[in-house]
Design a protein around this motif. Structure first.
Motif, PDB file in Angstrom:
ATOM      1  N   LEU A   1     -81.131 -13.712 -24.945  1.00 16.43           N
ATOM      2  CA  LEU A   1     -81.808 -14.083 -24.137  1.00 16.43           C
ATOM      3  C   LEU A   1     -83.485 -13.969 -24.485  1.00 16.43           C
ATOM      4  O   LEU A   1     -83.867 -14.852 -23.778  1.00 16.43           O
ATOM      5  N   THR A   2     -83.553 -14.095 -24.961  1.00 13.77           N
ATOM      6  CA  THR A   2     -84.945 -13.961 -25.626  1.00 13.77           C
ATOM      7  C   THR A   2     -84.942 -14.517 -27.384  1.00 13.77           C
ATOM      8  O   THR A   2     -84.108 -14.980 -27.859  1.00 13.77           O
ATOM      9  N   TYR A   3     -85.905 -14.507 -27.906  1.00 10.76           N
ATOM     10  CA  TYR A   3     -86.619 -15.547 -28.965  1.00 10.76           C
ATOM     11  C   TYR A   3     -87.407 -15.358 -29.753  1.00 10.76           C
ATOM     12  O   TYR A   3     -88.906 -15.329 -28.711  1.00 10.76           O
ATOM     13  N   THR A   4     -87.616 -15.111 -31.363  1.00 11.58           N
ATOM     14  CA  THR A   4     -88.669 -14.850 -31.414  1.00 11.58           C
ATOM     15  C   THR A   4     -89.926 -15.635 -32.229  1.00 11.58           C
ATOM     16  O   THR A   4     -88.859 -16.427 -32.518  1.00 11.58           O
ATOM     17  N   THR A   5     -90.626 -15.982 -31.845  1.00  7.68           N
ATOM     18  CA  THR A   5     -92.102 -16.412 -33.054  1.00  7.68           C
ATOM     19  C   THR A   5     -93.319 -16.305 -32.909  1.00  7.68           C
ATOM     20  O   THR A   5     -93.036 -14.860 -32.445  1.00  7.68           O
ATOM     21  N   PRO A   6     -94.257 -16.159 -33.678  1.00  7.63           N
ATOM     22  CA  PRO A   6     -95.461 -15.785 -34.596  1.00  7.63           C
ATOM     23  C   PRO A   6     -95.873 -14.711 -33.635  1.00  7.63           C
ATOM     24  O   PRO A   6     -96.800 -14.026 -34.071  1.00  7.63           O
ATOM     25  N   LEU A   7     -95.837 -15.388 -32.272  1.00  2.00           N
ATOM     26  CA  LEU A   7     -96.146 -14.851 -31.511  1.00  2.00           C
ATOM     27  C   LEU A   7     -96.124 -13.971 -30.216  1.00  2.00           C
ATOM     28  O   LEU A   7     -96.400 -13.395 -29.259  1.00  2.00           O
ATOM     29  N   GLY A   8     -94.892 -13.694 -31.162  1.00  2.90           N
ATOM     30  CA  GLY A   8     -93.653 -12.812 -29.958  1.00  2.90           C
ATOM     31  C   GLY A   8     -93.224 -13.214 -29.301  1.00  2.90           C
ATOM     32  O   GLY A   8     -92.237 -14.176 -30.054  1.00  2.90           O
ATOM     33  N   SER A   9     -92.631 -12.017 -28.740  1.00  4.27           N
ATOM     34  CA  SER A   9     -90.685 -13.401 -28.020  1.00  4.27           C
ATOM     35  C   SER A   9     -91.012 -13.432 -26.627  1.00  4.27           C
ATOM     36  O   SER A   9     -91.865 -13.458 -26.185  1.00  4.27           O
ATOM     37  N   ARG A  10     -89.991 -14.615 -26.855  1.00  2.00           N
ATOM     38  CA  ARG A  10     -90.139 -15.190 -25.469  1.00  2.00           C
ATOM     39  C   ARG A  10     -88.777 -15.438 -24.953  1.00  2.00           C
ATOM     40  O   ARG A  10     -87.514 -15.360 -25.248  1.00  2.00           O
ATOM     41  N   GLU A  11     -89.170 -15.886 -23.474  1.00  2.00           N
ATOM     42  CA  GLU A  11     -87.412 -15.950 -22.755  1.00  2.00           C
ATOM     43  C   GLU A  11     -87.013 -16.531 -23.300  1.00  2.00           C
ATOM     44  O   GLU A  11     -87.429 -18.020 -23.409  1.00  2.00           O
ATOM     45  N   ARG A  12     -85.801 -17.663 -23.646  1.00  2.00           N
ATOM     46  CA  ARG A  12     -84.739 -18.783 -24.342  1.00  2.00           C
ATOM     47  C   ARG A  12     -84.113 -18.914 -22.642  1.00  2.00           C
ATOM     48  O   ARG A  12     -83.272 -18.213 -22.263  1.00  2.00           O
ATOM     49  N   THR A  13     -84.071 -20.219 -21.910  1.00  2.86           N
ATOM     50  CA  THR A  13     -83.292 -20.447 -20.697  1.00  2.86           C
ATOM     51  C   THR A  13     -82.593 -22.021 -21.665  1.00  2.86           C
ATOM     52  O   THR A  13     -82.828 -22.222 -22.635  1.00  2.86           O
ATOM     53  N   PRO A  14     -81.991 -21.975 -20.989  1.00  2.00           N
ATOM     54  CA  PRO A  14     -80.814 -23.178 -21.215  1.00  2.00           C
ATOM     55  C   PRO A  14     -81.890 -25.056 -21.868  1.00  2.00           C
ATOM     56  O   PRO A  14     -81.590 -25.501 -22.809  1.00  2.00           O
ATOM     57  N   GLU A  15     -82.423 -24.714 -20.379  1.00  2.00           N
ATOM     58  CA  GLU A  15     -83.143 -26.023 -20.590  1.00  2.00           C
ATOM     59  C   GLU A  15     -84.400 -25.728 -21.899  1.00  2.00           C
ATOM     60  O   GLU A  15     -83.990 -27.093 -22.197  1.00  2.00           O
ATOM     61  N   ALA A  16     -84.661 -24.966 -22.364  1.00  2.00           N
ATOM     62  CA  ALA A  16     -85.761 -24.549 -23.984  1.00  2.00           C
ATOM     63  C   ALA A  16     -84.241 -25.016 -24.597  1.00  2.00           C
ATOM     64  O   ALA A  16     -85.127 -26.102 -25.677  1.00  2.00           O
ATOM     65  N   VAL A  17     -82.886 -24.775 -24.561  1.00  4.60           N
ATOM     66  CA  VAL A  17     -81.965 -24.555 -25.781  1.00  4.60           C
ATOM     67  C   VAL A  17     -81.829 -26.466 -25.602  1.00  4.60           C
ATOM     68  O   VAL A  17     -81.934 -27.384 -26.369  1.00  4.60           O
ATOM     69  N   ARG A  18     -81.796 -27.216 -24.589  1.00  2.00           N
ATOM     70  CA  ARG A  18     -81.259 -28.781 -24.254  1.00  2.00           C
ATOM     71  C   ARG A  18     -82.336 -29.232 -25.255  1.00  2.00           C
ATOM     72  O   ARG A  18     -82.015 -30.680 -25.427  1.00  2.00           O
ATOM     73  N   ALA A  19     -83.757 -28.550 -24.446  1.00  2.00           N
ATOM     74  CA  ALA A  19     -84.915 -29.672 -25.019  1.00  2.00           C
ATOM     75  C   ALA A  19     -84.645 -29.992 -26.739  1.00  2.00           C
ATOM     76  O   ALA A  19     -85.091 -30.321 -27.040  1.00  2.00           O
ATOM     77  N   ALA A  20     -85.029 -28.501 -27.325  1.00  2.00           N
ATOM     78  CA  ALA A  20     -85.049 -27.837 -28.641  1.00  2.00           C
ATOM     79  C   ALA A  20     -83.382 -28.797 -29.249  1.00  2.00           C
ATOM     80  O   ALA A  20     -84.195 -29.414 -30.125  1.00  2.00           O
ATOM     81  N   VAL A  21     -82.700 -29.256 -29.033  1.00  2.00           N
ATOM     82  CA  VAL A  21     -81.249 -29.809 -29.687  1.00  2.00           C
ATOM     83  C   VAL A  21     -82.045 -31.123 -29.518  1.00  2.00           C
ATOM     84  O   VAL A  21     -81.557 -32.179 -30.368  1.00  2.00           O
ATOM     85  N   ALA A  22     -81.901 -31.042 -28.121  1.00  2.00           N
ATOM     86  CA  ALA A  22     -82.488 -32.856 -28.333  1.00  2.00           C
ATOM     87  C   ALA A  22     -83.798 -33.363 -28.795  1.00  2.00           C
ATOM     88  O   ALA A  22     -83.454 -34.815 -29.941  1.00  2.00           O
ATOM     89  N   ALA A  23     -84.672 -32.615 -29.544  1.00  3.22           N
ATOM     90  CA  ALA A  23     -85.829 -33.370 -30.047  1.00  3.22           C
ATOM     91  C   ALA A  23     -85.577 -32.812 -31.771  1.00  3.22           C
ATOM     92  O   ALA A  23     -85.974 -33.565 -32.102  1.00  3.22           O
ATOM     93  N   LEU A  24     -84.440 -32.661 -32.290  1.00  4.60           N
ATOM     94  CA  LEU A  24     -84.403 -31.928 -33.580  1.00  4.60           C
ATOM     95  C   LEU A  24     -83.338 -33.251 -33.352  1.00  4.60           C
ATOM     96  O   LEU A  24     -83.419 -33.417 -35.116  1.00  4.60           O
ATOM     97  N   ARG A  25     -82.311 -33.722 -33.222  1.00  3.04           N
ATOM     98  CA  ARG A  25     -82.223 -34.553 -32.988  1.00  3.04           C
ATOM     99  C   ARG A  25     -82.718 -36.442 -33.354  1.00  3.04           C
ATOM    100  O   ARG A  25     -82.227 -36.812 -34.438  1.00  3.04           O
ATOM    101  N   ASP A  26     -83.963 -35.738 -33.044  1.00  2.84           N
ATOM    102  CA  ASP A  26     -84.468 -36.893 -33.005  1.00  2.84           C
ATOM    103  C   ASP A  26     -85.745 -36.859 -34.028  1.00  2.84           C
ATOM    104  O   ASP A  26     -85.997 -36.382 -34.821  1.00  2.84           O
TER     105      ASP A  26
END
Lengths: 813, 495, 106
Positions: free
Chosen positions: C41-66
């Motif tokens: 449900l959450t992920y860590t960043t240098p600025l603290g933890s954030r909520e992880r959503t399915p949209e964010a995961v989809r967007a992340a994987v799409a970005a890294l494919r390019d």
């Protein structure tokens, strides 16, 4: 074990439609009642209101064109209803598409004996939201409970790539020339993953344009030439077109064809016999510009992705017109690539859509509530996976979950290590797949006591093969701002579904209770940064009659835009200061392109183009001139379309609208570069004027200030910062006018100036009276009175309302 | 016969309170004591008389006596301790009419809105709005009423902005402004903004209620400003003010000890070790800036760090090498440098906008772009907003006066924010447009809408701005406009 | 913002992750999110933890494919400090409740 899944893909085309199914192993094309793999997208409604679809309807296209509709896909997303006079009904384009989908759905049931409720439907890559939404609506009307939309080029590439055993790594181009649209897509396969690198296309270029080109050529050979802009010639042209279509197909094989009509055409009450000869060379000459237009799009696409033509691994040809040999040759030659062979260009898209349905896990059959035996478990796994060892995630429903579980592949050659189930019933493990095969895994769970526990479902299937990520958004989506720019929310290529939120600020007050006080948030789609060059697809209104309290200028508004895979958009605006949410989006249809409006837009663009050209000649900019020549050619094309639009061709009107918008966009860029010298000159002039006036009549402080302004103007000129220069110029002008106003003749001069604008004044009689009074005041030498009159005149000058229109009257920044 | 002494007493009581509103010296205590004594006399007499009347069986006479003798002097107490907690909107409205003579509706509506804020209801709000909108032209009471309605919805920010905007309005109901001043003082104390209270007290911006007077005393003591009251004087103010149990806790035990330690000036974020290469340093500086409220130093250091990182050959080399490894399209490295610069600029611009900061004097890919962005962004937004405002003169959309006022206040706030961030130079660029549109609005509001106070306020603001930027022509015109006499319900105010 | 939505942080992967690792992780996270796994449900960043959503995961994987998008994501993720050695931002000046105690709402 559960029955094998059935994945359904449908290609809802402009001229032809097709359906395909994938069972995890094989893709097969569904044949219709006539045994054909494609069904013409033609609908006929007769006197009794009976609906006929497909080949049988197509036969009536010539005999009874008024009651037979084709190519309605091009009108999807518009509110243009199609009339069937015999049946006395009017149908919207999505209702007609629904008829086609119903027919295909019936064919699947007839062939496979199962009723289908879920499917993937392909749409052109450049479809805009209203068109996608209309497609989803058509599917709903046809009885589908859930559909996802997939862009046609992705479908073709998926189908072409699925077959390629050499896992052809590299970049592919899908050249999809359909009946009505052209799409070029650049795709890349690597590690079993298919990725869309980019796409481009022309929403209004297709085989149909080939037919028209041939038709017009044939028409020009007749003794009486029918015109597309004349509504009385429509029937004759239609007959000619059907003949042209047949001749074109004939020429795919032979060198020459005879165009003969059984009955003479009636044009302007004269009977005109048609007996003409058409050669392959002529057809090629007529169609070459159109093919080149498509190839230009391809080269542009390659260039924008940093690829030289020779670097393509393969080109996949899709669509009816690509069957023509000369098209194939021309494409291969200009793109310097080999063509992928062995695909059926007519059904490739449907096959790809079926494959995609598997990737997305959309089983076509209606959900059956199978009796469950044993512990129920929710599973999450990829139905199709490129990865050979994907993860499987699960959760047992209810308390008292089994303690351990193991997955066993059905060939018995592999089983997973024993995974332990967490106290909340969740577990996570990975499986081992066989390349390019469907593998079924049995779930073996054991309880705390070490005894086997029955689970439901007891097994699941994963197919190893080429996969594609989420379908990408085809056109950038954003909100138009008050300054005419676009705030991008979802970039083109963003995976769907997607959601994005941004905070804006209002630029006008929404007064509580005031009906006419409405804040608009226009939602636009398109790649341009200037809002008016994008398509307005919907608006979100915050009305004075709905707000709990007045929302003053500068209040923050949080706008969220959400898009699902069916192309349905929802948007929401939260106004934190009043804690109110506005959700009602007024969805807009593709605007009706009225021929008169197009005429005036064309005239406008012509004039602008002329100015630009004169300018370019003056400055000797050969590159610009070349660019302008291309624009000129597009305008001429648009002009022909507008002519056809006057003759009632709604499709041509849409195409012309699009072309004008494109030209406008290109011109806006050129215009900016052109304006700078003028602005620069004006700035110099104003600096000279200000220096002399302020030097003579200004105060000490004003002189010091002017020095500052002048140096700021120098800097802006050096930086080529147009807005800055304009502002500093305004400041210089103010200083200069303050100094000028101290001279006695100042107001006389202002009066003359204002009086010269008389024709533009809002209240002409009042303005005329003021001018008469002013003249008297000048004679009397009454400066105070003159000053009053001049100010009153200034008040009558119109405000510039042009700027507002450019941002779709947006109320946010 | 009996009425004469009654009227005299009532008048005296009211006069004492009115006089008190004009001072903040020792006289404040004197007038307070006088008002208190007079109130005591009136109430004492009334209780005495009504006791006998009840005994005599004429209870209705007792009621009349109570109404006329007790209610007026006790209205402040009743309002604060009974009607507000009950949210008695209408009762507040009617009772308030007992204590003011000229334009008594103004104070009465204000009291009603105060009671509404105490316990808000939809019906109460509608009732007040209906009465408020009947009052034209706009004056100070309508603004205060609207502010309290916003407070009732829990929107303190709007309430604060509206009450502060009273400064420009010439219509002056001292009793209304006294309530407004109290809300602002309590609000500032609530936020711990003691300096704000001291500054407002120093210029006697609003008449001081007993509570305001006390809070101002405490603020002066806490900030250590000149003329801070001694411990004894503070005690006296505490005694006069309501809510003594709560305010006791605010009294400084030892005035000297209460002077707050100023928060240590925040360290610049980029105190990163110098051996770090430019790119990680820029990313770190960026993170630090995003992690806290952005300040000018932090912004400047981040911009410098980015400019250094993006022009560093090592950054380009890394990008080029990595682009090759990833098989990115040709020209990816250069495109990445441009895109990172523009992303960073976007984000820094957003942070700077939120914190009201100007562009730091830095030159480079990010520095120049940020300077342009902030400057044009602010000026464009201002010009668009002022243009729309002025365009309304013609499109026939007539707004309620209070909405006109709120729109003007919002524009003024935006203008001030931009001018504060951009400095005098940006103010000069923004003024001509604000002036031309503002002036046409002022003229329109005066001539067509007869909103004299509103129009006058706009002219006054424009005059002050014109003086700041030294625009001779505007100074000339605005001062002539400001010299016009403004008719208000409390009398004509000479410009 | 650029950094808290960085695809590598969203997926909880190092900038060296291979394409297939990225796909596998994204597919796992989507499954876990769908079934409501606490850990996803959450992920860590240098600025603290954030909520992880399915949209964010989809967007992340799409970005890294390019490859190009991945280059940009790496630029940030690779050069970011692991965590900020300073306290998270102080909470915005909240009301001390005095206003209410002195009889004024809100």
């Amino acid at each position: 074990m559960a029955e094998t899944p059935l994945y359904v893909g449908i290609d809802l085309g402009t001229t032809n439609s097709a359906a395909a199914v994938f069972d995890g192993e094989r893709v097969s094309v569904v044949r219709n009642a006539q045994g054909a793999s494609v069904t013409p997208s033609v609908v006929r409604i007769d006197k009794q209101g009976r609906v006929t679809v497909g080949t049988r309807a197509r036969r009536f296209l010539e005999q009874d064109p008024t009651n037979t509709a084709a190519e309605f896909k091009r009108l999807m997303g518009t509110d243009k209803a199609i009339e069937f006079p015999a049946g006395g009904v009017k149908k919207k384009p999505e209702e007609l598409s629904a008829e086609v989908l119903k027919a295909l759905r019936q064919d699947i049931t007839d062939q496979l004996g199962v009723s289908i409720e879920r499917a993937v439907i392909s749409v052109p890559a450049l479809f805009e939201l209203p068109q996608s939404a209309a497609t989803s609506e058509a599917a709903r009307l046809a009885g589908f409970s859930r559909v996802e939309l997939l862009q046609e080029p992705i479908a073709s590439a998926l189908a072409a790539g699925w077959r390629a055993d050499d896992a052809a790594a590299g970049t592919w181009l899908v050249f999809d020339l359909g009946g009505g649209t052209f799409d070029a897509s650049l795709l890349e396969t690597r590690d079993g993953l298919l990725r869309v690198v980019g796409h481009d296309g022309d929403n209004f270029l297709g085989g149909r344009d080939f037919d028209w080109a041939i038709t017009e050529h044939l028409a020009s050979l007749l003794s009486v030439v029918p015109s597309r802009s004349n509504i009385h010639h429509t029937a004759a042209l239609r007959a000619l077109r059907v003949a042209a279509e047949d001749a074109k197909i004939e020429l795919s094989r032979g060198e020459r064809a005879q165009v003969t009509l059984a009955q003479p055409l009636s044009i302007d009450d004269q009977d005109v016999d048609v007996d003409l000869e058409l050669t392959r060379a002529t057809v090629e000459r007529l169609c070459a510009p159109l093919v080149d237009r498509a190839l230009d799009v391809c080269l542009r696409l390659l260039a924008s992705n940093g690829l030289a033509p020779g670097r393509l691994a393969k080109v996949v040809l899709v669509g009816g017109p690509t069957v023509m040999p000369f098209v194939r040759q021309r494409v291969a030659a200009r793109l310097e690539a080999t063509l992928a062979e062995g695909h059926d260009p007519m059904t490739l898209v449907a096959q790809g859509a079926a494959l995609y349905a598997a990737t997305a896990g959309i089983d076509g059959r209606a959900a059956t509530s199978a009796p469950t035996t044993g512990r129920q478990v929710w599973l999450q796994y990829p139905a199709v996976s490129a990865d050979l060892t994907p993860h499987v995630v699960g959760k047992f429903v209810g308390s008292d979950a089994p303690a351990k579980l193991k997955l066993v592949r059905n060939d018995g050659a592999w089983s997973s290590a024993e995974a332990s189930v967490a106290p909340d019933g969740t577990w996570l493990t990975s499986v081992n797949l066989l390349p390019r095969r469907a593998c079924t895994f049995a779930i073996e769970a054991t309880g705390n006591d070490g005894k086997r526990v029955e689970v439901s479902p007891a097994s699941f299937t994963i197919v190893q093969g080429l996969t594609i990520g989420d379908p990408p958004l085809s056109r950038t989506l954003g909100v138009a701002l008050a300054n005419g720019h676009v705030q991008v929310y979802l970039e083109r290529g963003a995976p769907l579904p997607a959601r994005r939120t941004f905070t804006h600020h209002t630029v006008e007050t929404v007064a509580k209770g005031s009906k006419d006080s409405v804040l608009r948030i226009p939602i636009v789609q398109g790649e341009m940064s200037a809002a008016h060059l994008c398509r307005l697809v919907g608006t979100l209104d915050i009305g004075g009659d709905a707000v709990k309290d007045t929302v003053p200028t500068g209040s923050p508004v949080e706008v969220t835009i959400e898009l699902d895979r069916g192309g349905r958009m929802s948007a929401r605006a939260l106004v934190p200061s009043i804690e109110q949410v506005f959700e009602h989006v007024a969805h807009l249809l593709v605007p009706d392109a009225a021929p008169e409006a197009l005429d005036s837009a064309l005239r406008d663009l012509r004039r602008q183009l002329m100015e630009l050209r004169t300018d370019a000649f003056r400055h000797g900019l050969s590159q610009v001139i070349e660019k302008l020549d291309r624009l000129e050619a597009r305008l001429s094309e648009a002009e022909r379309d507008i002519d056809a639009a006057h003759g009632g061709d709604a499709d041509a009107a849409q195409r012309a609208r699009r072309a004008l918008l494109d030209v406008d966009g290109t011109m806006a860029e050129a215009d900016l570069a052109r304006k700078w010298p003028d602005l620069d000159a004006a700035a110099r002039q104003s600096a000279i004027t200000a220096s002399s006036t302020v030097g003579m009549h200004g105060t000490e402080a004003e002189r010091a200030l002017l020095q500052e302004v002048l140096s700021a103007m120098d800097k802006a000129r050096k930086d080529k910062d147009a807005p800055e220069l304009e502002r500093q110029m305004r400041l210089a002008t103010r200083l200069s006018s303050a100094a000028f106003n101290r001279t006695p003749e100042a107001w006389e001069w202002y009066f003359e100036d204002a009086a010269s604008e008389l024709s533009r004044m809002r209240d002409l009689p009042r303005a005329q009276k003021l001018v008469t009074e002013g003249k008297a005041a000048v004679e009397r030498g009454d400066t105070e009175e003159l000053r009053r009159i001049v100010k009153a005149l200034w008040n009558l000058l119109p405000d510039d309302s042009e700027a507002r229109k450019r941002g779709f009257d947006s109320g946010v920044r | 016969m009996f009425a004469l002494p009654y009227i005299a007493f009532i008048r005296l009581h009211r006069a004492a309170l009115d006089a008190r509103r004009r001072v903040r010296t020792w006289q404040y205590y004197a007038y307070s004591v006088a008002a208190g004594l007079l109130a005591g006399l009136l109430v004492g007499f009334a209780l005495f008389a009504s006791y006998y009347m009840v005994l005599a069986g004429v209870w209705y006479l007792a009621a009349i006596i109570i109404a006329f003798f007790v209610v007026p002097p006790l209205q402040p107490v009743l309002q604060r301790h009974v009607l507000v907690p009950l949210g008695a909107v209408r009762t507040s409205f009617w009772i308030a009419h007992f204590v003011s003579m000229k334009d008594s509706d103004a104070f009465a509506l204000c009291c009603a809105a105060w009671a509404h804020a105490g316990k808000p209801t939809g019906a109460g709000e509608a009732w007040i709005i209906e009465r408020r909108d009947k009052r034209r032209p706009l004056g100070d009471a309508e603004i205060v009423v609207t502010a309290f309605l916003a407070a009732g919805r829990g929107d303190a920010a709007t309430c604060r902005d509206l009450l502060r905007s009273l400064d420009l309005i010439v219509e002056n109901h001292p009793n209304v402004r006294e309530v407004a001043g109290e809300w602002l003082a309590v609000d500032a104390a609530d936020r711990g903004a003691w300096g704000e209270i001291a500054a407002s007290a120093a210029v006697a911006r609003y008449p001081a209620s007993a509570l305001t007077f006390l809070i101002e005393g405490i603020a002066a003591a806490r900030t250590g400003g000149a003329g801070a009251p001694g411990a004894g004087e503070l005690r006296a103010r505490w005694l006069l003010a309501p809510h003594r149990r709560v305010t006791l806790g605010l009294l400084p035990v030892d005035v000297a000890a209460e002077i707050p330690v100023r928060p240590a000036a925040s360290e610049p974020p980029a105190e990163t070790p110098p051996e770090r290469p430019p790119l990680p340093r820029a990313v770190a500086a960026h993170l630090h800036l995003a992690n806290r409220a952005a300040n000018a130093t932090g912004l400047a250091l981040t911009v410098q760090a980015w400019d250094a990182a993006l022009s560093d050959p090592a950054t380009r080399d890394w990008l080029a090498r990595r682009a090759l490894e990833l098989d990115a399209p040709l020209g990816a490295a250069d495109r990445a440098l441009r895109d990172v610069a523009s992303d960073v600029t976007d984000e820094l611009a957003r942070l700077a906008e939120a914190a009201g900061l100007g562009a730091p004097p830095a030159h480079g890919l990010v520095g120049d772009a940020l300077a342009r962005r902030l400057r044009h962004g602010r000026l464009d937004a201002l010009e668009a907003a002022f243009t729309r405002w002025a365009a309304r003169r013609h499109d026939g959309a007539v707004r309620a006066p209070i909405d006109e006022w709120r729109e003007f206040c919002a524009l003024r706030t935006a203008y001030d924010a931009a001018a504060t961030a951009g400095g005098l130079e940006l103010r000069r660029l923004a003024f001509p447009h604000a002036y031309s549109t503002g002036n046409s609005m002022a003229v329109w509001l005066w001539n067509t809408r007869s909103e004299y106070a509103l129009s006058h306020a706009i002219s006054r603001w424009l005059l002050a701005e014109a003086l700041t930027v030294g625009d001779a022509e505007a100074i000339d015109l605005c001062s002539r406009n400001c010299k016009l006499s403004v008719p208000t319900r409390t009398g004509t105010v000479k410009g | 913002m650029t950094l808290v939505e960085n695809p590598f942080f969203v997926l909880g992967l190092s900038p060296d992750a291979s394409r297939i690792e990225i796909e596998r992780e994204a597919q796992k996270l989507l499954g876990m999110l769908e079934l409501g796994f606490e850990a996803a449900l959450t992920y860590t960043t240098p600025l603290g933890s954030r909520e992880r959503t399915p949209e964010a995961v989809r967007a992340a994987v799409a970005a890294l494919r390019d490859p190009y998008q991945r280059l940009l994501a790496e630029l940030w993720a690779r050069h970011a400090p692991a965590s900020l050695d300073e306290a998270p931002p102080p909470p915005a000046a909240a009301s001390s409740g005095l206003r209410k105690r002195l009889g004024w709402r809100p």
